[in-house]
Design a protein around this motif. Structure first.
Motif, PDB file in Angstrom:
ATOM      1  N   SER A 122      53.021  47.781  28.093  1.00  0.00           N
ATOM      2  CA  SER A 122      52.218  48.881  28.618  1.00  0.00           C
ATOM      3  C   SER A 122      50.750  48.449  28.754  1.00  0.00           C
ATOM      4  CB  SER A 122      52.381  50.070  27.658  1.00  0.00           C
ATOM      5  OG  SER A 122      51.465  51.044  27.966  1.00  0.00           O
ATOM      6  N   ALA A 123      50.230  47.766  27.728  1.00  0.00           N
ATOM      7  CA  ALA A 123      48.837  47.292  27.790  1.00  0.00           C
ATOM      8  C   ALA A 123      48.670  46.249  28.890  1.00  0.00           C
ATOM      9  CB  ALA A 123      48.427  46.719  26.433  1.00  0.00           C
ATOM     10  N   MET A 124      49.668  45.394  29.038  1.00  0.00           N
ATOM     11  CA  MET A 124      49.595  44.353  30.074  1.00  0.00           C
ATOM     12  C   MET A 124      49.596  44.977  31.471  1.00  0.00           C
ATOM     13  SD  MET A 124      49.376  41.125  29.149  1.00  0.00           S
ATOM     14  CE  MET A 124      49.987  40.351  30.640  1.00  0.00           C
ATOM     15  N   VAL A 125      50.460  45.963  31.678  1.00  0.00           N
ATOM     16  CA  VAL A 125      50.547  46.591  33.013  1.00  0.00           C
ATOM     17  C   VAL A 125      49.240  47.303  33.329  1.00  0.00           C
ATOM     18  CG1 VAL A 125      51.692  48.417  34.340  1.00  0.00           C
ATOM     19  CG2 VAL A 125      53.059  46.721  33.092  1.00  0.00           C
ATOM     20  N   ASN A 126      48.650  47.978  32.335  1.00  0.00           N
ATOM     21  CA  ASN A 126      47.343  48.623  32.555  1.00  0.00           C
ATOM     22  C   ASN A 126      46.308  47.600  32.982  1.00  0.00           C
ATOM     23  OD1 ASN A 126      48.056  51.190  32.018  1.00  0.00           O
ATOM     24  ND2 ASN A 126      47.460  51.130  29.853  1.00  0.00           N
ATOM     25  N   TRP A 127      46.281  46.493  32.286  1.00  0.00           N
ATOM     26  CA  TRP A 127      45.311  45.434  32.583  1.00  0.00           C
ATOM     27  C   TRP A 127      45.551  44.852  33.978  1.00  0.00           C
ATOM     28  CZ3 TRP A 127      46.450  39.905  32.478  1.00  0.00           C
ATOM     29  CH2 TRP A 127      45.327  39.101  32.653  1.00  0.00           C
ATOM     30  N   LEU A 128      46.821  44.590  34.289  1.00  0.00           N
ATOM     31  CA  LEU A 128      47.145  43.994  35.592  1.00  0.00           C
ATOM     32  C   LEU A 128      46.833  44.951  36.732  1.00  0.00           C
ATOM     33  CD1 LEU A 128      50.463  42.217  34.552  1.00  0.00           C
ATOM     34  CD2 LEU A 128      48.326  41.108  35.208  1.00  0.00           C
ATOM     35  N   THR A 129      47.042  46.230  36.486  1.00  0.00           N
ATOM     36  CA  THR A 129      46.753  47.220  37.519  1.00  0.00           C
ATOM     37  C   THR A 129      45.246  47.281  37.805  1.00  0.00           C
ATOM     38  OG1 THR A 129      48.625  48.462  36.670  1.00  0.00           O
ATOM     39  CG2 THR A 129      47.218  49.619  38.201  1.00  0.00           C
ATOM     40  N   GLN A 130      44.460  47.138  36.736  1.00  0.00           N
ATOM     41  CA  GLN A 130      42.994  47.127  36.924  1.00  0.00           C
ATOM     42  C   GLN A 130      42.534  45.846  37.618  1.00  0.00           C
ATOM     43  OE1 GLN A 130      41.333  47.698  33.013  1.00  0.00           O
ATOM     44  NE2 GLN A 130      42.420  49.636  32.781  1.00  0.00           N
ATOM     45  N   LEU A 131      43.300  44.797  37.405  1.00  0.00           N
ATOM     46  CA  LEU A 131      42.931  43.492  37.968  1.00  0.00           C
ATOM     47  C   LEU A 131      43.210  43.423  39.472  1.00  0.00           C
ATOM     48  CD1 LEU A 131      41.995  40.928  36.399  1.00  0.00           C
ATOM     49  CD2 LEU A 131      44.364  40.154  36.516  1.00  0.00           C
ATOM     50  N   GLU A 132      44.240  44.163  39.881  1.00  0.00           N
ATOM     51  CA  GLU A 132      44.747  44.044  41.256  1.00  0.00           C
ATOM     52  C   GLU A 132      43.676  44.255  42.333  1.00  0.00           C
ATOM     53  OE1 GLU A 132      47.894  42.508  42.629  1.00  0.00           O
ATOM     54  OE2 GLU A 132      48.606  43.810  41.021  1.00  0.00           O
ATOM     55  N   PRO A 133      42.780  45.277  42.174  1.00  0.00           N
ATOM     56  CA  PRO A 133      41.799  45.485  43.256  1.00  0.00           C
ATOM     57  C   PRO A 133      40.710  44.415  43.317  1.00  0.00           C
ATOM     58  CG  PRO A 133      41.997  47.437  41.836  1.00  0.00           C
ATOM     59  CD  PRO A 133      42.685  46.309  41.148  1.00  0.00           C
ATOM     60  N   LEU A 134      40.599  43.594  42.279  1.00  0.00           N
ATOM     61  CA  LEU A 134      39.552  42.568  42.303  1.00  0.00           C
ATOM     62  C   LEU A 134      39.821  41.563  43.406  1.00  0.00           C
ATOM     63  CD1 LEU A 134      39.121  41.623  38.529  1.00  0.00           C
ATOM     64  CD2 LEU A 134      37.624  43.047  39.927  1.00  0.00           C
ATOM     65  N   SER A 135      38.769  40.995  43.894  1.00  0.00           N
ATOM     66  CA  SER A 135      38.938  39.963  44.910  1.00  0.00           C
ATOM     67  C   SER A 135      39.788  38.828  44.353  1.00  0.00           C
ATOM     68  CB  SER A 135      37.567  39.422  45.306  1.00  0.00           C
ATOM     69  OG  SER A 135      37.749  38.181  45.954  1.00  0.00           O
ATOM     70  N   LYS A 136      40.773  38.385  45.144  1.00  0.00           N
ATOM     71  CA  LYS A 136      41.670  37.340  44.664  1.00  0.00           C
ATOM     72  C   LYS A 136      40.980  35.996  44.507  1.00  0.00           C
ATOM     73  CE  LYS A 136      45.870  39.605  46.115  1.00  0.00           C
ATOM     74  NZ  LYS A 136      46.993  39.670  47.032  1.00  0.00           N
ATOM     75  N   SER A 137      39.806  35.905  45.086  1.00  0.00           N
ATOM     76  CA  SER A 137      39.093  34.633  44.943  1.00  0.00           C
ATOM     77  C   SER A 137      38.054  34.702  43.817  1.00  0.00           C
ATOM     78  CB  SER A 137      38.418  34.256  46.259  1.00  0.00           C
ATOM     79  OG  SER A 137      37.541  35.301  46.640  1.00  0.00           O
ATOM     80  N   SER A 138      37.983  35.858  43.139  1.00  0.00           N
ATOM     81  CA  SER A 138      36.999  35.957  42.058  1.00  0.00           C
ATOM     82  C   SER A 138      37.464  35.119  40.863  1.00  0.00           C
ATOM     83  CB  SER A 138      36.826  37.415  41.629  1.00  0.00           C
ATOM     84  OG  SER A 138      38.007  37.870  40.989  1.00  0.00           O
TER      85      SER A 138
END
Ligand SMILES: [Fe+2]
Length: 434
Positions: A122-138
């Motif tokens: 659950s913590a991992m999915v929350n983190w990954l969901t927040q990560l998704e909108p970040l620029s993929k090249s960041s």
């Protein structure tokens, strides 16, 4: 990014939603455990093998230790003692509970381990969901994907170990338990042929695939002498000939250390072979099965592989020879996700001159000691203990087995085990210098 060996084309991985890929891997571990009872999941039959319950907890511990704790300031650990209980070998993280005593951990229960998995997922999915909108090249996104990919591949390695470890535990039980029943497959074997390779300077190591372990690099040039390599693996029938011709009684075939073990333990056959009323059987994930003479001989240790090769006047390939040969074929095989529970025979005589069974049947012993490639640097930090510190006294295996996860293997992938280890899905491919 601090690590010199970080994959450079990681962006192809990020085309798939991160949480989706993470959850698919986590679910596979649960599926592998699903035919097992709580009692089965507690078993530890040898110090090298771990209980299924421990594998389920340790793979969870890895996500918690290497991602959630360092990267999420508000994360609270699930249990204060799990860092110690489920740390496998990372000294930079802290002390570890004894490996040989993992089977004595009746607590946490399997229900508690499942709660641990759900909490971390659950913590991992929350983190990954927040990560998704970040620029993929960041930098943040690339670093996160790098760690995520490593730990997904780590869990996939443990998925194979879950199968090898439960098979070993079941093999001790006179009831011959079955992990899962399978339909009997009648194998046919093709003739053993050879493929030759010219001498030359070749490129060894990863080729910037979306993921690779640090021990697959740096990629480097290597001079290879002319050699030929067998087009298929050695079959149970061929290995039975070796036994019946007195292979385990002929000292000249064996390394000194192996010969001592054979005589001390009265060894006459591979780990899972059993002779009953004059007939040979083999213990498998599908229970005790009549020995299939056409199937590749499996769960062979390095000593047995070298002795067999010596008995027929051949040798094992070096890891560089194996890699060059593997790059000449497509990466296809017979993987766990296709419901394979044992390696399959090479049966296509129309392809008898082509290399077969390179991937996804059995890990193939090479003659190469597991060493650092020139210029190798482990990853920085505790995760640097993943591969580098084991580069002593072990031999490299290549190719992957039927229990490897599809998509987990590469031509440059280096597995490694001690020469007397036989409980993995390991086989023999021969080579010869020209
Ligand atoms: Fe691990």
């Amino acid at each position: 990014m601090s690590n010199l060996e970080t994959p450079t084309n990681i962006r192809s991985f990020t085309d798939q939603p991160l949480a989706e890929r993470f959850l698919a891997t986590r679910q596979m571990s649960i599926e592998i455990a699903s035919p097992l009872s709580s009692e089965d999941m507690q078993l530890q039959s040898i110090p090298d093998a771990s209980p299924i319950k421990w594998h389920l907890a340790h793979t969870t511990w890895a996500f918690e230790t290497f991602i959630l704790k360092p990267l999420l300031p508000d994360y609270s650990e699930f249990h204060p003692h799990f860092e110690y209980l489920f740390n496998s070998y990372y000294n930079a993280i802290g002390k570890q509970f004894g490996r040989a005593k993992r089977g004595l951990l009746s607590r946490p229960t399997i229900d508690e381990v499942n709660q641990y998995r759900q909490y971390v997922d659950s913590a991992m999915v929350n983190w990954l969901t927040q990560l998704e909108p970040l620029s993929k090249s960041s930098d943040e996104h690339i670093q996160a994907c790098d760690l995520l990919l490593l730990l997904i591949n780590h869990e996939q390695q443990h998925q194979e170990l879950m199968l090898t470890d439960i098979q070993h535990a079941f093999s001790i039980n006179p009831l011959n338990p079955t992990y899962r029943a399978t339909a009997t497959i009648i194998h046919q074997s093709s003739s053993l042929n050879w493929q030759s390779f010219d001498p030359g300077l070749v490129q060894i190591g990863h080729q910037n695939e979306p993921f690779y372990f640090d021990n697959e690099g740096p990629a480097h040039q290597f001079f290879i002498a002319p050699f030929k390599i067998a087009t298929r693996l050695i079959s149970c029938g061929e290995y039975l000939d070796f036994i019946e011709q007195g292979g385990y009684q002929e000292a000249s075939y064996w390394l000194s250390e192996a010969w001592k073990k054979i005589n001390e333990n009265n060894l006459i056959a591979p780990l899972y072979w059993k002779k009953q009323q004059g007939k040979w059987f083999q213990f498998t994930l599908a229970g005790l099965q009549p020995l299939d003479l056409n199937a590749p001989v499996s769960s062979i240790n390095y000593f047995e592989a070298t002795a067999y090769a010596n008995s027929v006047g051949k040798r094992l390939p070096s890891e560089q020879e194996w890699e060059i040969a593997a790059r000449a074929v497509k990466l296809h095989g017979h993987f766990y996700q296709q419901q394979a529970l044992s390696p399959s025979a090479s049966h296509d005589n129309s392809r008898k001159n082509e290399l077969q069974q390179m991937f996804g049947e059995l890990w193939q012993w090479t003659s190469s000691s597991y060493n650092a490639y020139p210029g190798f640097k482990p990853r920085e930090g505790a995760i640097g203990e993943y591969n580098g510190k084991f580069m002593v006294n072990q031999y490299v295996l290549r190719g992957g087995s039927f229990a490897s996860q599809h998509g987990h293997l590469r031509a440059s992938y280096r597995n490694f085990f001690y020469p007397d280890a036989a409980w993995q899905y390991t086989g023999i491919r021969l080579a010869e210098s020209l």
